[in-house]
Design a protein around this motif. Structure first.
Motif, short mmCIF file in Angstrom:
data_model
loop_
_atom_site.label_atom_id
_atom_site.label_comp_id
_atom_site.label_asym_id
_atom_site.label_seq_id
_atom_site.Cartn_x
_atom_site.Cartn_y
_atom_site.Cartn_z
N LEU A 1 0.84 -1.19 0.00
CA LEU A 1 0.00 0.00 0.00
C LEU A 1 0.87 1.24 0.00
O LEU A 1 1.99 1.23 0.51
CB LEU A 1 -0.91 0.01 1.23
CG LEU A 1 -1.95 -1.09 1.31
CD1 LEU A 1 -2.70 -1.01 2.64
CD2 LEU A 1 -2.93 -1.01 0.15
N TYR A 2 0.36 2.32 -0.57
CA TYR A 2 1.07 3.59 -0.56
C TYR A 2 1.08 4.18 0.84
O TYR A 2 0.10 4.04 1.59
CB TYR A 2 0.42 4.60 -1.51
CG TYR A 2 0.59 4.30 -2.97
CD1 TYR A 2 1.80 4.53 -3.61
CD2 TYR A 2 -0.46 3.78 -3.72
CE1 TYR A 2 1.96 4.27 -4.96
CE2 TYR A 2 -0.32 3.51 -5.06
CZ TYR A 2 0.90 3.75 -5.67
OH TYR A 2 1.06 3.48 -7.00
N GLU A 3 2.13 4.86 1.17
CA GLU A 3 2.20 5.64 2.41
C GLU A 3 1.32 6.87 2.21
O GLU A 3 1.50 7.61 1.24
CB GLU A 3 3.65 6.05 2.68
CG GLU A 3 3.82 7.06 3.79
CD GLU A 3 3.27 6.58 5.12
OE1 GLU A 3 2.52 7.34 5.73
OE2 GLU A 3 3.59 5.43 5.52
N THR A 4 0.36 7.07 3.08
CA THR A 4 -0.62 8.16 2.89
C THR A 4 -0.46 9.30 3.90
O THR A 4 -1.28 10.22 3.89
CB THR A 4 -2.05 7.62 2.97
OG1 THR A 4 -2.26 7.02 4.26
CG2 THR A 4 -2.33 6.61 1.87
N SER A 5 0.57 9.26 4.72
CA SER A 5 0.72 10.32 5.74
C SER A 5 0.84 11.70 5.10
O SER A 5 0.43 12.69 5.72
CB SER A 5 1.93 10.03 6.62
OG SER A 5 3.12 10.03 5.87
N GLU A 6 1.36 11.79 3.87
CA GLU A 6 1.48 13.09 3.21
C GLU A 6 0.11 13.73 2.93
O GLU A 6 0.03 14.92 2.67
CB GLU A 6 2.23 12.93 1.89
CG GLU A 6 3.70 12.59 2.04
CD GLU A 6 4.37 12.45 0.71
OE1 GLU A 6 4.89 13.46 0.19
OE2 GLU A 6 4.37 11.33 0.16
N LEU A 7 -0.95 12.93 2.97
CA LEU A 7 -2.29 13.46 2.76
C LEU A 7 -2.84 14.14 4.01
O LEU A 7 -3.90 14.77 3.97
CB LEU A 7 -3.25 12.36 2.30
CG LEU A 7 -2.93 11.75 0.94
CD1 LEU A 7 -3.88 10.58 0.66
CD2 LEU A 7 -3.00 12.79 -0.16
N MET A 8 -2.13 13.99 5.12
CA MET A 8 -2.48 14.64 6.39
C MET A 8 -3.95 14.40 6.76
O MET A 8 -4.67 15.33 7.16
CB MET A 8 -2.16 16.14 6.33
CG MET A 8 -0.68 16.39 6.19
SD MET A 8 -0.25 18.13 6.15
CE MET A 8 -0.35 18.46 4.38
N GLY A 9 -4.42 13.19 6.57
CA GLY A 9 -5.78 12.83 6.94
C GLY A 9 -6.84 13.19 5.91
O GLY A 9 -8.03 12.96 6.15
N PHE A 10 -6.44 13.72 4.77
CA PHE A 10 -7.41 14.12 3.74
C PHE A 10 -8.23 12.91 3.28
O PHE A 10 -7.69 11.83 3.04
CB PHE A 10 -6.68 14.71 2.53
CG PHE A 10 -7.61 15.10 1.41
CD1 PHE A 10 -8.17 16.36 1.37
CD2 PHE A 10 -7.92 14.20 0.40
CE1 PHE A 10 -9.04 16.72 0.34
CE2 PHE A 10 -8.78 14.54 -0.63
CZ PHE A 10 -9.33 15.81 -0.65
N THR A 11 -9.52 13.09 3.16
CA THR A 11 -10.41 12.09 2.53
C THR A 11 -11.31 12.83 1.56
O THR A 11 -11.59 14.03 1.72
CB THR A 11 -11.27 11.33 3.56
OG1 THR A 11 -12.07 12.26 4.29
CG2 THR A 11 -10.40 10.53 4.51
N ASP A 12 -11.77 12.13 0.55
CA ASP A 12 -12.63 12.74 -0.46
C ASP A 12 -13.93 11.99 -0.52
O ASP A 12 -14.00 10.83 -0.70
CB ASP A 12 -11.91 12.71 -1.82
CG ASP A 12 -12.68 13.48 -2.88
OD1 ASP A 12 -13.59 14.25 -2.53
OD2 ASP A 12 -12.36 13.30 -4.06
#
Length: 134
Positions: A123-134
């Motif tokens: 899985l991709y590391e998603t921490s750079e999204l800072m909790g963003f969800t769409d």
């Protein structure tokens, strides 16, 4: 995972023509492309369509998604599709599709037919999204 996948796929659908630059990071990319699924279900493609963002593709449209478009997208999902699967649950979705509509599963149903240059089983590391969800 889909946001990160698109970001690493040459910033798929990024509106380069609007910004004259690429997204600085995955968080900016996610914010700008927020509402992509709703746009795809409610808007005509405003570009010529390769989805790379330099042609005004639907997901990279600068106009924000409206509440009316969200309502229309939900209606179209409920009334206009026989089946909706989840990419994140690919194997289960394929099995449910066959259970609902018939047909036999084959090994190719579960293979990644179009792996990109950044393809991974992880899985991709998603921490750079800072909790963003769409």
């Amino acid at each position: 995972q889909r946001i990160m996948s698109a970001y690493y796929d040459n910033q798929h659908s990024w509106p380069y023509q609007l910004y004259s630059r690429w997204a600085t990071d995955p968080f900016e990319y996610a914010q700008v492309l927020s509402g992509c699924a709703v746009r795809l279900l409610t808007r005509a493609n405003v570009g010529s369509g390769d989805g790379r963002g330099d042609d005004g593709s639907t997901c990279g449209d600068a106009k924000p998604v409206s509440a009316a478009e969200v309502i229309l997208a939900r209606k179209r999902l409920r009334e206009g599709f026989v089946f909706v699967g989840l990419v994140e649950e690919w194997d289960m979705s394929v099995c449910l599709l066959h259970a609902a509509l018939g047909g036999d599963c084959s090994a190719s149903d579960f293979a990644n037919m179009h792996p990109g240059s950044n393809a991974s089983q992880e899985l991709y590391e998603t921490s750079e999204l800072m909790g963003f969800t769409d």
